[in-house]
Scaffold this active site. Structure first.
Site, PDB file in Angstrom:
ATOM      1  N   SER A  32       0.767  -1.105  -0.025  1.00  0.00           N
ATOM      2  CA  SER A  32       0.127   0.139   0.050  1.00  0.00           C
ATOM      3  C   SER A  32       0.854   1.425  -0.050  1.00  0.00           C
ATOM      4  O   SER A  32       0.343   2.333  -0.258  1.00  0.00           O
ATOM      5  CB  SER A  32      -0.746   0.131   0.810  1.00  0.00           C
ATOM      6  OG  SER A  32      -1.980  -1.060   1.467  1.00  0.00           O
ATOM      7  N   LYS A  57      -0.296   3.458  -2.871  1.00  0.00           N
ATOM      8  CA  LYS A  57      -0.843   4.583  -2.661  1.00  0.00           C
ATOM      9  C   LYS A  57      -0.464   5.943  -3.035  1.00  0.00           C
ATOM     10  O   LYS A  57      -1.061   7.529  -3.130  1.00  0.00           O
ATOM     11  CB  LYS A  57      -1.568   3.981  -1.175  1.00  0.00           C
ATOM     12  CG  LYS A  57      -3.106   3.233  -1.940  1.00  0.00           C
ATOM     13  CD  LYS A  57      -3.969   2.667  -0.751  1.00  0.00           C
ATOM     14  CE  LYS A  57      -3.879   1.956  -0.502  1.00  0.00           C
ATOM     15  NZ  LYS A  57      -4.735   0.341   0.511  1.00  0.00           N
ATOM     16  N   SER A  97      -5.733   3.379   4.218  1.00  0.00           N
ATOM     17  CA  SER A  97      -5.424   2.699   3.197  1.00  0.00           C
ATOM     18  C   SER A  97      -6.589   2.030   2.530  1.00  0.00           C
ATOM     19  O   SER A  97      -6.845   0.453   2.296  1.00  0.00           O
ATOM     20  CB  SER A  97      -4.268   1.292   3.935  1.00  0.00           C
ATOM     21  OG  SER A  97      -3.508   1.151   2.943  1.00  0.00           O
TER      22      SER A  97
END
Length: 410
Positions: free
Chosen positions: A108, A111, A163
């Site tokens: 993640s 991101k 997330s």
């Protein structure tokens, strides 16, 4: 003994040899062809290839720990992560690193790039209705429904605070679809010279989407570049530093009776180093964690103390990142202004594109060509001129032998 030899190599081997270990395409093995025996064309090709350093500087091509010892500078942090970097966020100086350009699955932390690529393209007040597919995505979700619309700013909060994979896909849909969003993400990575990065998703999922380190990757160096660039945007900083946020949802029956058309619930940050959290770190500006079974623990963060900013990132760690991140940040603040830089976080714009990357996960090194990248293969340069094919084969054999010996992930 093996560890001792590796450490000695990190600090004493000439830079050209260090580049050879990390970047077989753009380095030469001096023992294979000396200026006395090589043809002029081959010698010139070798010299030009050897001069092509990794983005940020020659020392950053190492797969081991890179540190320039100096008085008052402590030894490098000993953490169990395959790759990490410590940089001065104000000057861009890289103070220490381990395999900074090694390519690994991002989880993640990707991101951070999704937000960087889309934050200037999407109106934060725009209302977006998610598809059912976005709501059903695998992994961590904020909880959305196609029955209502959501503000883009709320989606960014969910994305960077907790997330949320469903928020990532919905933002991609708002940006014109998955194909366009991935193109925008990879273009943004190239713009800021994050040349180790290839986005295959907006949320960092890998196995669930059939992605491997060949089709989605980044590096500790690139994560530091991405976060540093993002923090220049006040809205971006707001998303990564927020601790609690109210996320909209359909109203409950009780809320409907009171005449409310929209309900909601609080969402909370996953960054345990922000103020008041379990591992709060004084001066923490923000960051992003990530985890998948294949990527293991990943993290990127920045903190500011005494008027100075330190940016750190780590990849493929063996446990949740807060403890390791604290060690990296503490070291950075102690060494800043004392340690001789081992490289630099380059600014956006023109920079030499690296000719090759290691993948950090057992894949043989090769040229990393992102969509639209015309960097090409460096082997053509090395093979130019009389005897070039033999020289290229010798260099490749040498590099593969060194890689098998030095690979920290094996």
């Amino acid at each position: 003994m093996r560890r001792t030899r590796r450490a000695a190599t990190t600090f004493t081997v000439p830079l050209a040899a260090a580049s050879l270990i990390a970047a077989p395409v753009c380095a030469a093995a001096p023992a294979t062809a000396s200026p006395a025996t090589a043809s002029p064309a081959t010698a010139n090709a070798v010299a030009g290839a050897a001069a092509a350093d990794p983005v940020g500087g020659a020392q950053l091509g190492s797969r081991g720990v890179v540190l320039n010892p100096a008085a008052g500078v402590p030894g490098a942090p000993k953490i169990k992560a395959a790759s990490w970097i410590i940089a001065d966020g104000d000057t861009g100086e890289v103070l220490a690193a381990k395999d900074p350009h090694g390519q690994y699955l991002p989880a993640s932390t990707l991101k951070t790039l999704t937000t960087l690529a889309l934050i200037t393209k999407l109106d934060p007040n725009k209302m977006v209705r998610p598809s059912q597919a976005a709501c059903d995505v695998e992994g961590t979700k904020v909880g959305m429904t196609p029955k209502m619309q959501y503000k883009v700013s709320d989606l960014f909060h969910a994305l960077m605070m907790m997330s949320a994979n469903d928020a990532a896909v919905t933002l991609a849909e708002a940006n014109g679809g998955m194909k366009k969003t991935l193109a925008d993400m990879n273009a943004e990575a190239r713009r800021i010279n994050a040349r180790d990065t290839l986005a295959g998703s907006p949320n960092g999922l890998d196995k669930d989407l059939g992605l491997t380190v060949k089709t989605q990757h980044t590096s500790a160096y690139d994560l530091a570049l991405i976060l540093r660039e993002g923090l220049r945007n006040p809205a971006y900083h707001g998303y990564v530093s927020k601790i609690d946020h109210w996320f909209p949802a359909p109203p409950t029956k009780k809320q409907k009776k009171k005449g409310k058309k929209t309900g909601g619930y609080p969402i909370h940050t996953h960054n345990r180093m922000l103020p008041g959290q379990a591992h709060d770190y004084a001066g923490m500006l923000g960051g992003k964690n990530g985890y998948t079974e294949n990527a293991r623990q990943t993290f990127v963060a920045a903190a500011r103390r005494g008027g100075h900013t330190i940016v750190i990132s780590l990849m493929r760690a063996d446990m949740p990142p807060s403890t390791y991140a604290k060690q990296l940040l503490d070291w950075g603040f102690k060494a800043r202004g004392k340690a001789k830089p081992v490289g630099t976080l380059v600014p956006p714009g023109d920079a030499p594109a690296p000719q090759t990357k290691n993948d950090g996960d057992g894949v043989l090194p090769g040229v990393n060509v992102l969509p639209g990248d015309d960097s090409g293969s460096g082997w053509g340069l090395i093979a130019a001129g009389g005897g070039g094919g033999v020289l290229a084969a010798g260099v490749l054999a040498y590099v593969l032998r060194r890689r098998r010996h030095d690979d920290p992930t094996r």
